[in-house]
Scaffold this motif. Structure first.
Motif: not given
Length: 172
Positions: A74-75, A118-119, A53-54, A94, A121, A91-92
């Motif tokens: 999620g990246t 993580a998370g 899921t990347a 952007t 942006t 992870q996650h």
């Protein structure tokens, strides 16, 4: 780890081979794209999206020591992002361009020995300086000098004022 300029830089060496699965897959995809095997490269990209899921395209030129922790779960990374050296991406995250009406669609440049939590942006034509740390959940659209930390805003607590909320809960 101490750099030649005397600054302290984090040692980026994930101990667990689990984190290397996505990295290996990305390198295979990059080599396929580089050698002109576009369809096979796109197939590897699709597998990465499905399994990990990347959304990290195989056309992205990654140094060998850029590591996506937790298999990049999620990246999202734009294919034009520039990595100057070792980096640890959780992870996650952007990493991409900022959409601006009538503006340029430049992407970030990530210096060496950078950790992105993580998370986070990171968007726009900015540079994250070497040895910097981007905290979990931070939104960065400005240049970060070498050996600096960016932390997200402090959480605050406010009373919840929702009209009719008590009445709703009484009927449940």
């Amino acid at each position: 780890m101490t750099a030649s300029d005397g600054s302290v830089r984090p040692a980026i060496r994930p101990q667990d081979s689990m984190h290397r699965r996505l990295n290996t897959s990305l390198r295979i995809g990059y080599r396929l794209h580089e050698k002109g095997h576009r369809r096979l490269g796109l197939a590897v990209d699709a597998v990465n999206r499905l399994v990990f899921t990347a959304d990290i395209p195989g056309r992205l030129a990654l140094p060998d020591d850029v590591t996506f922790m937790h298999n990049g779960l999620g990246t999202i990374v734009d294919e034009h992002v520039v990595f100057e050296g070792p980096a640890l991406i959780y992870q996650h995250v952007t990493l991409g361009y900022a959409v601006r009406w009538g503006g340029d669609d430049a992407v970030p440049t990530i210096g060496s020995h950078v950790i992105i939590g993580a998370g986070a942006t990171v968007v726009g034509g900015i540079r994250i300086g070497s040895g910097s740390f981007i905290g979990a959940g931070a939104v960065v659209n400005f240049d970060v000098p070498d050996n600096h930390m960016v932390a997200p805003g402090r959480a605050t607590m406010k009373p919840l004022e929702v009209p009719g909320a008590q009445k709703y809960w009484e009927t449940c």
